[in-house]
Design an enzyme around this catalytic site. Structure first.
Site, PDB file in Angstrom:
ATOM      1  CG  PHE A   1      -1.726  -1.252   1.410  1.00 31.00           C
ATOM      2  CD1 PHE A   1      -2.893  -1.502   0.693  1.00 31.00           C
ATOM      3  CD2 PHE A   1      -1.286  -2.220   2.308  1.00 31.00           C
ATOM      4  CE1 PHE A   1      -3.611  -2.671   0.882  1.00 31.00           C
ATOM      5  CE2 PHE A   1      -2.004  -3.390   2.502  1.00 31.00           C
ATOM      6  CZ  PHE A   1      -3.169  -3.625   1.785  1.00 31.00           C
TER       7      PHE A   1
ATOM      8  CG  ASP B   1      -0.802   1.903  -4.098  1.00 35.61           C
ATOM      9  OD1 ASP B   1      -0.699   2.221  -2.894  1.00 35.61           O
ATOM     10  OD2 ASP B   1      -1.791   2.200  -4.793  1.00 35.61           O
TER      11      ASP B   1
ATOM     12  CG  ASP C   1       0.222   2.907   5.935  1.00 37.01           C
ATOM     13  OD1 ASP C   1      -0.687   2.854   6.790  1.00 37.01           O
ATOM     14  OD2 ASP C   1       0.649   3.972   5.450  1.00 37.01           O
TER      15      ASP C   1
ATOM     16  CB  CYS D   1      -5.542   4.716   9.214  1.00 33.67           C
ATOM     17  SG  CYS D   1      -6.342   4.025   7.747  1.00 33.67           S
TER      18      CYS D   1
END
Length: 395
Positions: A227, A249, A299, A339
């Site tokens: 990512f 990605d 991430d 997150c």
């Protein structure tokens, strides 16, 4: 001012200065407020409690602004809040190696629904509440007066705006249209930022310190950055002497920008491999091919947008990290992040423990990552602490 009456027994959070009042906690509304109006919140006895933005389309019906009845919420109040937030970040920008950071962070800066990021001479704004939307002419004027940017760009394309009855926006608010790539510096690394087409406001300033910390573990190592977006972790690892970095990605624009960022920094392109692919699928290909890495960075985007999605998100985090652990050399390092504000650190650690068990690995937690100072956490609003990460040694 229109009066909103709180249900009896629902006062605790307001008294503790939590900025949200959910629709289910409201007994009655005296008057007919328009979404975005500033209203007066009172308890069941009629005693003043707070002022806040009202929105009957949102599950969060009130976003509280002030608990002092004597304070007048007007243009002077708004400009003061903006100036205070910006002033608190100036020490980050008064250096030669960083000119990008978050200037205003919504509830944490007592401006619920307003996010402002600075990228060199350009500002990217996200407006997430109807209350702030109505105050934007003053916000734009104050930002222009304070910072004299070349542009202020509205990147309010988050789906959460729909819950406030707002359409998404992606447009210039002030100044000249920013270039396709704005060159910014972060920890002496150069990045090209695309505000109009990039994710969120164009970049992820919240990982600034974590990128710098992790990079020192990458020297001489074979690194996999998943990512990767436009290369925040990748570029720092190359700068600090990684033997090689593979970036994965799913966005073609992100990979294209990452490649350009390597060129901007004058880094050795032979040390880097970029792969446009779904991360989960690519990890499984690496496993089938017998690939191994010394450092792996995971991430991912937000898996748990709310607490109701936490169980499903936990399974997704567990599976992602399980495969990551299987791709590490013995004693290798896994830097893994969430997150999702709905997932706290203890839950995240438990998910990683489950992943280790399923992978047949032993894991040591050797460092805890968090969000930096320009993303502060307000003591009365723990939900603002959304970014968490762990550096794990895997055996």
């Amino acid at each position: 001012m229109i009066k909103v009456i709180l249900k009896k027994g629902k006062e605790k959070a307001v008294l503790q200065r939590h900025p949200w009042v959910f629709s289910g906690a409201i007994e009655a509304v005296k008057g007919k407020p328009v979404n975005g109006d500033i209203v007066r919140l009172v308890n069941a006895k009629g005693d003043f409690m707070a002022y806040g933005f009202y929105n009957d389309q949102s599950r969060v019906a009130l976003r509280l602004l002030e608990w002092d009845e004597q304070v007048i919420i007007d243009e002077v109040w708004l400009r003061d809040k903006i100036r205070t937030a910006v002033a608190a970040r100036m020490q980050l920008l008064n250096t030669d190696d960083t000119n990008a950071c978050r200037l205003i962070f919504s509830e944490a800066d007592y401006l619920p629904g307003l996010i402002v990021d600075k990228y060199a001479d350009h500002l990217a704004v996200q407006v997430l509440t109807s209350g702030i939307e109505r105050l934007m002419p003053v916000v734009i004027d104050e930002l222009q007066t304070l910072l004299q940017p070349k542009s202020i760009f509205d990147k309010s394309d988050a789906s959460s705006r729909l819950h406030e009855g707002l359409e998404t926006n992606n447009k210039l608010l002030w100044g000249t249209l920013p270039p396709d790539l704005i060159e910014v510096k972060e920890n002496a690394v150069v990045y090209g930022i695309n505000i109009a087409e990039g994710q969120k406001s164009g970049f992820y300033c919240d990982q600034r310190e974590n990128r710098h910390i992790l990079a020192r573990y990458a020297t001489g190592k074979k690194v996999l950055d998943c990512f990767s977006y436009t290369g925040g972790f990748t570029l720092n690892c190359i700068k600090h002497g990684a033997a090689s970095v593979t970036s994965v990605d799913s966005s073609a624009l992100a990979i294209e920008t990452l490649t350009e960022n390597i060129r901007l920094n004058g880094f050795n392109q032979a040390k880097h491999t970029a792969i446009k692919a779904d991360v989960n699928s690519q990890l499984r290909r690496f496993k089938e091919d017998g690939e191994k890495f010394d450092v792996i960075i995971l991430d991912p985007p937000k898996f748990a947008p709310s607490r109701s999605a936490l169980d499903r998100a936990s399974r997704a985090y567990k599976d992602l990290n399980r495969v990551g652990m299987l791709l590490l050399n013995k004693g290798g390092l896994l830097a893994t992040f969430s997150c999702s504000g709905a997932m706290d650190m203890e839950t995240f650690k438990q998910v990683l423990a489950w992943a280790a068990l399923d992978a047949g690995k032993q894991v040591q937690f050797i460092y805890q990552f968090c969000q930096p100072e320009d993303h502060p956490v307000r003591s009365s609003f723990p939900e603002g602490e959304y970014l968490k990460g762990l550096l794990c040694r895997v055996f």
